[in-house]
Design an enzyme around this catalytic site. Structure first.
Site, PDB file in Angstrom:
ATOM      1  N   GLU A  56       0.832  -1.201   0.000  1.00  0.00           N
ATOM      2  CA  GLU A  56       0.000   0.000   0.000  1.00  0.00           C
ATOM      3  C   GLU A  56       0.870   1.256   0.000  1.00  0.00           C
ATOM      4  O   GLU A  56       1.826   1.361   0.772  1.00  0.00           O
ATOM      5  CB  GLU A  56      -0.924  -0.005   1.224  1.00  0.00           C
TER       6      GLU A  56
ATOM      7  N   VAL B 210      -5.918  -0.717  -7.180  1.00  0.00           N
ATOM      8  CA  VAL B 210      -5.516   0.656  -6.864  1.00  0.00           C
ATOM      9  C   VAL B 210      -6.666   1.644  -7.070  1.00  0.00           C
ATOM     10  O   VAL B 210      -6.444   2.829  -7.291  1.00  0.00           O
ATOM     11  CB  VAL B 210      -4.289   1.077  -7.698  1.00  0.00           C
TER      12      VAL B 210
ATOM     13  N   HIS C 210     -30.900  -7.147  24.804  1.00  0.00           N
ATOM     14  CA  HIS C 210     -29.760  -7.891  25.358  1.00  0.00           C
ATOM     15  C   HIS C 210     -30.039  -9.387  25.237  1.00  0.00           C
ATOM     16  O   HIS C 210     -31.148  -9.837  25.542  1.00  0.00           O
ATOM     17  CB  HIS C 210     -29.568  -7.524  26.825  1.00  0.00           C
TER      18      HIS C 210
END
Length: 467
Positions: A204, A271, A445
């Site tokens: 990169e 790219v 939850h």
């Protein structure tokens, strides 16, 4: 000569959604697509097939950890890449067929061929058999999308030096896949083949992967992928890609000029993408295209020619399917005399690795650069009961809020189901919620969504309950 109220050139998510909305609003609508199947890059060689491959490879990876759940699998577990790619194609075919159904359902005329302007109101459709026809359209929407970018010195042969298109149908699992580019496309496809047993190296140019997102997300994703075995070479400028037989050599220099040499059997060039207007002949209609190849538009996505509009990857902004869809709807409604709007700050971005990465709004880097005084609340997934129960404890949710007003300015997350969780963040920010607003909403939850509530609590006087 056939006449239409609106003609869309390109049938990707922006194009076909725009066509549907135009038809819903009573416009006589046509869509032009150069390929035999509808859906554009996203459905054919982008979003949908890559997610199918990510899903299949994720199942294989999960199988390696079934023993942790008390599930013992006897015998060898084998990968059938050909079958995996067949399934991917079946998903693509079914999805594209769905788009064709929607065109028929909404009485949208579909033309197969390359659409090009003759002038501002006439479009020529050049077909594969060499024939052509010209239609007249009161309004036209350019939705021709994008194509993979390349570096000028790289010769893509589509066999060993490949783009994302070829990466979705490889004949074998690479031994060593070298990826040029640490953005979304490179990282997602890299994880697919990493899971299947390939060595994966990412080169990169920037100092981190997914450089367009908040740096904390990049740091966490790098940590997790390194743990999985992916190798990263950031701050490296590729200078040479050479193929010799079945081998590919990639050479790059780091910031100090030290050379890196990687040998692999495949090289994926990821790219970025470039706007695609080849063969459109926009000049014949007088439409302006910038030096970067983007069709220039105003806030109504109208070009300098009043009856011609453009949407999606071919104009400014992030190259995202859902952005294109919103823009397609906006143009349709604007043509109908309505007053639609898009808040581009609230277009979410997602990376479909596992853990998933998602974000909306401003990053910490952007807020610092703008001089905005903010507060941050973080909550780790490892503190969630649902995450521990499922074994998906990597990642966190981070909420950035204005230090004075408490209005949420950005929400950034990495972890299980974040591609879906980000919708809650977009909804909250669309209604200009404060961190306290989110913290006071009941979240079921045990769920992954509790991390959003806890991060909001953390941003509100640092009062998260479970850390």
């Amino acid at each position: 000569m056939s006449q239409f109220d609106v003609t869309i050139i390109g049938s990707g998510p922006g194009g076909y959604v725009s066509a549907i909305r135009c038809a819903q609003l009573g416009f006589k609508t046509a869509i032009i697509e150069k390929y035999a199947t509808l859906g554009g890059t996203c459905l054919n060689v982008g979003c949908i097939p890559s997610k199918a491959m990510l899903a299949s490879s994720h199942h294989y990876e999960e199988l390696q950890h079934f023993a942790d759940h008390g599930i013992e699998v006897s015998g060898d577990v084998k990968i059938n890449l050909e079958k995996m790619i067949e399934r991917k194609q079946a998903v693509v075919d079914q999805t594209c067929s769905g788009v064709k159904f929607l065109m028929d359902k909404n009485k949208i005329t579909v033309f197969e061929g390359v659409g090009s302007f003759e002038d501002a109101t006439h479009i020529k459709i050049s077909k594969k058999d060499g024939s052509s026809e010209v239609i007249e359209s009161k309004n036209t929407i350019i939705a021709t999308g994008s194509k993979p970018s390349n570096l000028p010195f790289i010769q893509i042969d589509k066999e060993r030096v490949i783009t994302s298109t070829e990466a979705l149908k490889l004949p074998e699992i690479p031994k060593h896949l070298v990826i040029i580019g640490g953005g979304v496309i490179g990282i997602e496809l890299g994880q697919v083949y990493l899971r299947l047993g390939a060595q994966v190296s990412v080169v990169e140019y920037m100092d981190r992967i997914i450089p367009g997102m908040d740096s904390s997300l990049s740091k966490e994703l790098t940590k997790v992928l390194k743990k999985q075995g992916m190798k990263f070479y950031t701050s490296h400028k590729v200078k040479e890609v050479a193929r010799s037989g079945n081998n590919v050599t990639v050479k790059a220099d780091d910031a100090k000029g030290k050379e890196l040499v990687l040998e692999g059997d495949y090289c994926l060039v990821a790219v970025g993408r470039r706007p695609y207007t080849d063969g459109l002949h926009a000049d014949k209609a007088g439409v302006k295209i910038s030096e970067r190849g983007l069709v220039e538009v105003n806030d109504h996505l109208q070009t300098n020619v009043s009856n011609i509009y453009a949407i999606g990857d071919v104009i400014r902004g992030a190259m995202l399917a859902h952005k294109a869809e919103e823009e397609g709807v906006l143009v349709a409604e604007y043509l109908a005399g309505q007053k639609p709007h898009i808040d581009y700050n609230l277009i979410p971005g997602v990376v479909y690795t596992w853990p998933e990465v998602a974000a909306v709004g401003k990053t910490e880097e952007q807020l610092k650069e703008a001089g905005v005084v903010y507060k941050a609340g973080n909550f780790p997934f490892k503190a969630l009961g649902r995450a521990r129960a499922g074994g998906d404890t990597d990642g966190f949710v981070k909420i950035l809020a204005d230090a004075k007003t408490d209005e949420v300015l950005g929400i950034h997350m990495i972890g299980a189901r974040c591609a879906d969780l980000i919708a809650e963040a977009v909804t909250a920010m669309e209604f200009r919620a404060s961190a306290e607003d989110i913290s006071r909403m009941s979240h079921a939850h045990p769920t992954f969504a509790e991390a959003v509530k806890e991060a909001a609590l953390a941003a509100t006087d640092n009062r998260a309950l479970h850390v």
